[in-house]
Design an enzyme around this catalytic site. Structure first.
Site, PDB file in Angstrom:
ATOM      1  N   ALA A  12       0.596  -1.226   0.036  1.00  0.00           N
ATOM      2  CA  ALA A  12       0.181   0.182  -0.284  1.00  0.00           C
ATOM      3  C   ALA A  12       0.822   1.100   0.152  1.00  0.00           C
ATOM      4  CB  ALA A  12      -1.167   0.449   1.376  1.00  0.00           C
ATOM      5  N   GLY A  17      -0.028   1.288  -5.336  1.00  0.00           N
ATOM      6  CA  GLY A  17      -0.843   1.730  -4.202  1.00  0.00           C
ATOM      7  C   GLY A  17      -1.157   3.390  -3.987  1.00  0.00           C
ATOM      8  N   ARG A  98       9.370 -10.348 -16.988  1.00  0.00           N
ATOM      9  CA  ARG A  98       8.255 -10.792 -15.130  1.00  0.00           C
ATOM     10  C   ARG A  98       8.392 -11.872 -15.034  1.00  0.00           C
ATOM     11  NH1 ARG A  98       4.083  -8.402 -19.148  1.00  0.00           N
ATOM     12  NH2 ARG A  98       4.240  -6.574 -18.847  1.00  0.00           N
ATOM     13  N   GLY A 130       0.753  -8.066  -8.612  1.00  0.00           N
ATOM     14  CA  GLY A 130       2.040  -8.307  -8.053  1.00  0.00           C
ATOM     15  C   GLY A 130       2.522  -9.144  -9.470  1.00  0.00           C
ATOM     16  N   ASN A 131       3.855  -9.457  -9.824  1.00  0.00           N
ATOM     17  CA  ASN A 131       4.663  -9.880 -10.736  1.00  0.00           C
ATOM     18  C   ASN A 131       5.244 -10.823 -10.559  1.00  0.00           C
ATOM     19  OD1 ASN A 131       3.140  -9.192 -13.559  1.00  0.00           O
ATOM     20  ND2 ASN A 131       4.504  -7.459 -13.719  1.00  0.00           N
ATOM     21  N   ASP A 159      -3.688  -5.216 -20.502  1.00  0.00           N
ATOM     22  CA  ASP A 159      -2.641  -5.938 -21.873  1.00  0.00           C
ATOM     23  C   ASP A 159      -4.527  -5.298 -21.921  1.00  0.00           C
ATOM     24  OD1 ASP A 159      -0.682  -7.039 -20.767  1.00  0.00           O
ATOM     25  OD2 ASP A 159      -1.953  -7.325 -19.286  1.00  0.00           O
ATOM     26  N   ARG A 162      -4.409  -1.479 -22.909  1.00  0.00           N
ATOM     27  CA  ARG A 162      -4.065  -1.741 -23.488  1.00  0.00           C
ATOM     28  C   ARG A 162      -4.622  -1.304 -25.359  1.00  0.00           C
ATOM     29  NH1 ARG A 162       0.892  -3.723 -20.054  1.00  0.00           N
ATOM     30  NH2 ARG A 162       1.107  -0.962 -19.617  1.00  0.00           N
ATOM     31  N   HIS A 187      -0.054 -12.582 -18.555  1.00  0.00           N
ATOM     32  CA  HIS A 187       0.038 -11.779 -18.462  1.00  0.00           C
ATOM     33  C   HIS A 187       1.506 -11.325 -18.384  1.00  0.00           C
ATOM     34  CE1 HIS A 187       0.336  -6.794 -17.767  1.00  0.00           C
ATOM     35  NE2 HIS A 187       1.324  -7.447 -16.391  1.00  0.00           N
TER      36      HIS A 187
END
Ligand SMILES: NC(=O)c1ccc[n+]([C@@H]2O[C@H](COP(=O)([O-])OP(=O)(O)OC[C@H]3O[C@@H](n4cnc5c(N)ncnc54)[C@H](O)[C@@H]3O)[C@@H](O)[C@H]2O)c1
Ligand SMILES: O=C(O)C[C@H](O)C(=O)O
Length: 326
Positions: A12, A17, A98, A130-131, A159, A162, A187
């Site tokens: 956060a 965040g 990623r 989170g990746n 995505d 986009r 992703h």
């Protein structure tokens, strides 16, 4: 006025965040009639910065913000959680994929899955940002055996947005004229941005663009947009990521009525030949707080090949974290 719901945001004090919390508290995510209690999770060294974010949230005097609990204790953060946005994780740097983050970030999501399992609402909606988001969502879900796997999603919406924006720009249409875009799979740069069912102002998208632009320009641009932003900003996307998270949760909670479908990574269930065991980006509609995978879309050989490649990558990521799945 409705009774308040508890929204937990991890990471956060991070850059996403900071772009996310004020929009949740102002009602952009769950509606202007839905009060929220915000539980904010951070790691201990970031608690000072989180305190500052909490001060600013208070200073907005948001009418819908009925509670604010900053903490570094995951069990406290996920207690009675109705909506969880799992953002807290390291972002990649230029030159990384990623999935290179799996060893740094994978370990975060097991303990958070366990904390959700212990204290969250039984129909909690958890969106992992989170990746690498799909595989982190799988880890969280696997560590929450008492929660239905459908409580867990990963974010494909950035995505998806986009892709809409690129197609709108190319065709001179408004983003609101575009429907039927799907981001299949991961992703990651293997994702398949599918325009074969997309429409621009009601007409087939592929009748408005040439296939060469679609395959050689549009697809790589959408696949590589995250990397392009890191190169340009020197930091990964934040406001657009937060906006996509708001869009995803709003549709999941309040429905997709009015749009044909949206892209969400959900537990694979055999739809389109993707067997269970991974979190896969699909076209989904939502109603009554539940998502459904859109069925029956025809896939040509090009689409099938791309979907197989992104599935293979997700199975590889899964194999790399098998030790975190129980
Ligand atoms: N899925 C997507 O479309 C998408 C889009 C953009 C960014 N991301 C990813 O979101 C993540 C966050 O990005 P950011 O730019 O906000 O990063 P950031 O570094 O600005 O913030 C991350 C925050 O998470 C905190 N954190 C780390 N471990 C934590 C834990 N165990 N519990 C709680 N908090 C923890 C850090 O202290 C930090 O404040 C990255 O992994 C990034 O790659 C995903
Ligand atoms: O690309 C990244 O690493 C950040 C994020 O996943 C994005 O798509 O912008």
């Amino acid at each position: 006025m409705k009774s308040p719901v508890t929204v937990t945001v991890t990471g956060a004090a991070g850059q996403i965040g900071y772009a996310l919390l004020f929009r949740i508290a102002s009602g952009d995510m769950l509606g202007k009639d839905q009060p929220v209690i915000l539980n904010l999770l951070e790691i201990t060294p970031a608690m000072g910065a989180l305190e500052g974010v909490a001060m600013e949230l208070n200073d907005c005097a948001f009418p819908l913000l009925q509670g604010l609990n900053p903490t570094d204790d995951a069990e406290r953060a996920f207690d009675k959680c109705d909506y969880g946005l799992l953002v807290g994780a390291m972002p990649r740097k230029q030159g990384m994929e990623r999935k290179d983050l799996l060893s740094a970030n994978g370990g975060i999501f097991g303990p958070q899955g366990k904390a959700l399992n212990k204290g969250a609402s039984r129909d909690v909606k958890v969106l992992v940002v989170g990746n690498p988001a799909n595989t982190n969502a799988l880890i969280a879900s696997a560590n929450a055996p008492d929660l239905d796997p459908s409580c867990f999603n990963a974010m494909m919406r950035l995505d998806h947005n986009r892709a809409i924006s690129q197609l709108a720009e190319k065709t001179g249409a408004a983003t609101t004229d575009i429907s039927g875009v799907t981001i299949w799979g991961n992703h990651s740069s293997t994702q398949f941005p599918d325009l074969y069912h997309a429409k621009v102002g009601g007409a087939e998208a592929l009748s408005k663009i040439d296939e060469e632009w679609y395959k050689d320009d549009f697809i790589p641009t959408v696949q590589q947009r995250g990397a392009a932003i890191i190169k340009a900003r020197g930091a990964s996307s934040a406001a657009s990521a937060a906006s996509a998270a708001i869009d995803h949760m709003r549709n999941w909670a309040l429905g997709t009525e009015g749009s044909e479908w949206v892209s969400m990574a959900v537990p694979a269930d055999g739809s389109y030949g993707i067997e269970p065991g991974i979190m896969f980006g699909y076209p989904c509609t939502c109603a009554n707080g539940k998502y459904e995978i859109v069925q029956g879309l025809d896939l040509n050989d090009f689409a099938k090949e791309k979907i197989a490649a992104t599935e293979a990558e997700l199975r590889e990521e899964r194999a790399a974290v098998e030790h975190l799945l129980s």
